[in-house]
Design an enzyme around this catalytic site. Structure first.
Site, PDB file in Angstrom:
ATOM      1  N   TYR A   1       0.816  -1.222   0.000  1.00 15.63           N
ATOM      2  CA  TYR A   1       0.000   0.000   0.000  1.00 15.63           C
ATOM      3  C   TYR A   1       0.852   1.275   0.000  1.00 15.63           C
ATOM      4  CZ  TYR A   1      -4.408  -2.532   0.711  1.00 15.63           C
ATOM      5  OH  TYR A   1      -5.526  -3.327   0.551  1.00 15.63           O
TER       6      TYR A   1
ATOM      7  N   PHE B   1      -5.211   7.133   7.182  1.00 13.12           N
ATOM      8  CA  PHE B   1      -5.628   5.773   7.518  1.00 13.12           C
ATOM      9  C   PHE B   1      -4.533   4.734   7.259  1.00 13.12           C
ATOM     10  CE2 PHE B   1      -7.212   6.667   3.185  1.00 13.12           C
ATOM     11  CZ  PHE B   1      -6.622   5.635   2.471  1.00 13.12           C
TER      12      PHE B   1
ATOM     13  N   ARG C   1     -13.923  -4.134 -10.457  1.00  9.02           N
ATOM     14  CA  ARG C   1     -14.317  -3.012  -9.586  1.00  9.02           C
ATOM     15  C   ARG C   1     -15.846  -2.898  -9.516  1.00  9.02           C
ATOM     16  NH1 ARG C   1      -9.974  -0.537  -6.642  1.00  9.02           N
ATOM     17  NH2 ARG C   1     -11.624   0.940  -6.164  1.00  9.02           N
TER      18      ARG C   1
ATOM     19  N   THR D   1     -15.603   1.666  -2.359  1.00 12.09           N
ATOM     20  CA  THR D   1     -14.710   1.428  -1.220  1.00 12.09           C
ATOM     21  C   THR D   1     -15.481   1.343   0.092  1.00 12.09           C
ATOM     22  OG1 THR D   1     -12.997   2.673  -2.405  1.00 12.09           O
ATOM     23  CG2 THR D   1     -12.662   2.336  -0.038  1.00 12.09           C
TER      24      THR D   1
ATOM     25  N   ARG E   1     -18.678  -5.845  -1.586  1.00 13.51           N
ATOM     26  CA  ARG E   1     -18.477  -4.993  -0.403  1.00 13.51           C
ATOM     27  C   ARG E   1     -19.802  -4.689   0.294  1.00 13.51           C
ATOM     28  NH1 ARG E   1     -13.598  -1.229  -2.886  1.00 13.51           N
ATOM     29  NH2 ARG E   1     -11.894  -2.318  -1.842  1.00 13.51           N
TER      30      ARG E   1
ATOM     31  N   ASN F   1     -13.383  -3.698   4.405  1.00 10.62           N
ATOM     32  CA  ASN F   1     -14.337  -3.773   3.297  1.00 10.62           C
ATOM     33  C   ASN F   1     -14.176  -5.043   2.450  1.00 10.62           C
ATOM     34  OD1 ASN F   1     -11.937  -3.076   2.140  1.00 10.62           O
ATOM     35  ND2 ASN F   1     -12.645  -1.168   1.213  1.00 10.62           N
TER      36      ASN F   1
ATOM     37  N   HIS G   1      -9.883  -6.406  -1.867  1.00 11.42           N
ATOM     38  CA  HIS G   1      -9.082  -5.414  -2.595  1.00 11.42           C
ATOM     39  C   HIS G   1      -9.201  -5.682  -4.090  1.00 11.42           C
ATOM     40  CE1 HIS G   1      -5.644  -3.035  -3.973  1.00 11.42           C
ATOM     41  NE2 HIS G   1      -5.381  -4.067  -4.764  1.00 11.42           N
TER      42      HIS G   1
ATOM     43  N   GLU H   1       0.842  -5.109  -8.701  1.00 13.92           N
ATOM     44  CA  GLU H   1       0.267  -5.891  -7.595  1.00 13.92           C
ATOM     45  C   GLU H   1       0.344  -7.399  -7.867  1.00 13.92           C
ATOM     46  OE1 GLU H   1      -2.816  -2.327  -6.292  1.00 13.92           O
ATOM     47  OE2 GLU H   1      -3.631  -4.220  -7.035  1.00 13.92           O
TER      48      GLU H   1
HETATM   49  P1  ADP Z   1     -10.021   0.823  -2.937  1.00 14.86           P
HETATM   50  O1  ADP Z   1      -9.641  -0.390  -2.110  1.00 14.86           O
HETATM   51  O2  ADP Z   1     -11.509   0.860  -3.212  1.00 14.86           O
HETATM   52  O3  ADP Z   1      -9.186   0.956  -4.188  1.00 14.86           O
HETATM   53  P2  ADP Z   1      -8.420   2.983  -1.802  1.00 14.86           P
HETATM   54  O4  ADP Z   1      -7.342   2.558  -2.752  1.00 14.86           O
HETATM   55  O5  ADP Z   1      -8.826   4.407  -1.782  1.00 14.86           O
HETATM   56  O6  ADP Z   1      -9.749   2.110  -2.038  1.00 14.86           O
HETATM   57  O7  ADP Z   1      -7.997   2.600  -0.316  1.00 14.86           O
HETATM   58  C1  ADP Z   1      -7.323   1.373  -0.058  1.00 14.86           C
HETATM   59  C2  ADP Z   1      -7.926   0.751   1.180  1.00 14.86           C
HETATM   60  O8  ADP Z   1      -7.669   1.600   2.301  1.00 14.86           O
HETATM   61  C3  ADP Z   1      -9.459   0.610   1.176  1.00 14.86           C
HETATM   62  O9  ADP Z   1      -9.904  -0.538   0.469  1.00 14.86           O
HETATM   63  C4  ADP Z   1      -9.740   0.522   2.664  1.00 14.86           C
HETATM   64  O10 ADP Z   1      -9.458  -0.781   3.188  1.00 14.86           O
HETATM   65  C5  ADP Z   1      -8.754   1.525   3.223  1.00 14.86           C
HETATM   66  N1  ADP Z   1      -9.345   2.857   3.370  1.00 14.86           N
HETATM   67  C6  ADP Z   1      -9.650   3.733   2.382  1.00 14.86           C
HETATM   68  N2  ADP Z   1     -10.179   4.859   2.867  1.00 14.86           N
HETATM   69  C7  ADP Z   1     -10.228   4.709   4.216  1.00 14.86           C
HETATM   70  C8  ADP Z   1     -10.668   5.521   5.311  1.00 14.86           C
HETATM   71  N3  ADP Z   1     -11.185   6.738   5.097  1.00 14.86           N
HETATM   72  N4  ADP Z   1     -10.559   5.021   6.551  1.00 14.86           N
HETATM   73  C9  ADP Z   1     -10.027   3.797   6.785  1.00 14.86           C
HETATM   74  N5  ADP Z   1      -9.579   2.979   5.811  1.00 14.86           N
HETATM   75  C10 ADP Z   1      -9.685   3.419   4.541  1.00 14.86           C
HETATM   76 MG    MG Z   2      -7.166   1.328  -4.409  1.00 19.31          MG
END
Ligand code: ADP
Ligand code: MG
Length: 139
Positions: A51, A59, A87, A93, A104, A114, A117, A128
């Site tokens: 990440y 976060f 997606r 998310t 989700r 959630n 990924h 990835e």
């Molecule tokens: P996605 O997984 O939908 O691509 P992001 O890449 O924005 O979303 O974020 C990666 C992961 O970080 C999310 O799937 C979630 O587990 C976590 N995350 C994102 N936003 C938040 C937040 N506001 N608070 C806590 N965890 C978050």
């Molecule tokens: Mg993402």
């Protein structure tokens, strides 16, 4: 649209609740072929590496602690237009904002925990997939 591969993870929350089988069935029903699959437990450093793009976000600590707290299942999934279709199948998310029937919405608890990924672009998918699978591990 071309055949693509995307990187999926079934996150610790969904693994703890024994939702991995139901989630895998959803991917297969949606037309994805499994090219790679394994269960692993990330170290904190491995979660931070995966990440890295989110380093500096508020976060980041919560996310990397969560992702390293127990086993995950990582999958390399293939189908036409895989990255965008995946997606759609997982939903937004934040599970509270995800469409009905999405993974989700069905299995996510909150915006952090959630359930799954998914890669967000071809460049992310390539990075990835190679984070977890050597080319010879993909069938
Ligand atoms: P996605 O997984 O939908 O691509 P992001 O890449 O924005 O979303 O974020 C990666 C992961 O970080 C999310 O799937 C979630 O587990 C976590 N995350 C994102 N936003 C938040 C937040 N506001 N608070 C806590 N965890 C978050
Ligand atoms: Mg993402």
């Amino acid at each position: 649209m071309a055949i693509q591969r995307t990187l999926s993870m079934i996150k610790p929350d969904a693994m703890e609740k024994n939702h991995a089988g139901a989630i895998l069935a959803k991917f297969q029903e949606a037309g994805f072929t499994v090219r790679g699959m394994k269960m692993i437990r990330l170290s904190l450093a491995q979660a931070e590496g995966f990440y890295a793009e989110h380093k500096g976000r508020g976060f980041f600590g919560e996310l990397t602690q969560f992702m390293s707290r127990g086993p995950i299942t990582v999958l390399c999934l293939e189908r036409e237009d895989a990255i965008a279709k995946y997606r759609e199948v997982i939903g937004a998310t934040d599970p509270a904002k995800a469409a009905d029937g999405t993974i989700r919405k069905l299995y996510g608890a909150n915006v952090g925990e959630n359930a799954v990924h998914g890669s967000d672009s071809e460049a992310s998918a390539a990075r990835e997939i190679s984070y977890f699978f050597a080319g010879c591990d993909l069938v």
